[in-house]
Design a protein around this motif. Structure first.
Motif: not given
Length: 209
Positions: A134-140
């Motif tokens: 559920g953690l979204n690190f897509y941008g980084a």
């Protein structure tokens, strides 16, 4: 073949500059560079379509990035790879003053194509991690992957003109990505005309000689 690629990746992570310059020194015939770029483009499309429609359902809707046939998407990615290689060739010759052969420019675009595959795998891993955590690190991770791909392209361009400094190759890298990716048809037609004129001029000089 798998062992060869594996050794190449290990060498690159240990010493990127030495790995790329060694690759340039062992530039194969023109056909090998063409086939390598085509293969990388095919693999990139396979990975993208394996998760892209599930991760980004809107991309398959009318007008979306993936709202095309597999063959059309593959053709676009393949032409983009050659568009980048075209700017690498022209930029290395006329902006950086290097004596770069077509085969060398194509072959030294292959590391960038492989970096894009790694970038795609990173995006897929980010999506899978989001599904499970559920953690979204897509941008980084997108920024990290993009910068890494540009650095690989910068190393490749400088390997073609080792006498130039790193800052001088950055405009070529920017143009290769920008023009080669987003203005591909214009770039490819212009490069074809450029190579045709060069070939005719060389043929004429040989006839006179």
């Amino acid at each position: 073949m798998i062992a060869f690629v594996k050794r190449g990746f290990v060498h690159f992570f240990q010493d990127p500059w030495d790995a790329i310059t060694t690759m340039r020194a062992n530039t194969p015939k023109l056909e090998a560079g063409i086939l390598a770029l085509v293969a990388c483009s095919f693999l990139l499309v396979v990975i993208d379509l394996a998760y892209g429609p599930h991760a980004y359902p809107h991309s398959v809707e009318p007008g979306g990035k993936r709202d095309r046939s597999v063959m059309a998407i593959t053709m676009v990615e393949t032409l983009r790879a050659f568009g980048v290689a075209s700017i690498v060739l022209l930029g290395s010759r006329h902006m950086l003053g290097g004596k770069v052969a077509v085969a060398e420019a194509l072959w030294m675009t292959v590391p960038y194509a492989l970096a894009l595959i790694g970038f795609e795998l990173l995006q897929m891993a980010t999506w899978a991690f989001f599904l499970f955590s559920g953690l979204n690190f897509y941008g980084a991770f997108f920024i990290m992957g993009f910068v890494a791909a540009m650095l690989v392209l910068a190393i490749s361009v400088r390997s073609l003109v080792p006498d130039c400094d790193w800052l001088s190759v950055l405009p070529v890298v920017a143009l290769a990505f920008g023009l080669g990716t987003f203005f591909t048809p214009v770039v490819l037609v212009s490069t074809a005309l450029y190579l045709l004129v060069r070939w005719r001029m060389r043929a004429s000089s040989l006839d006179r000689g």
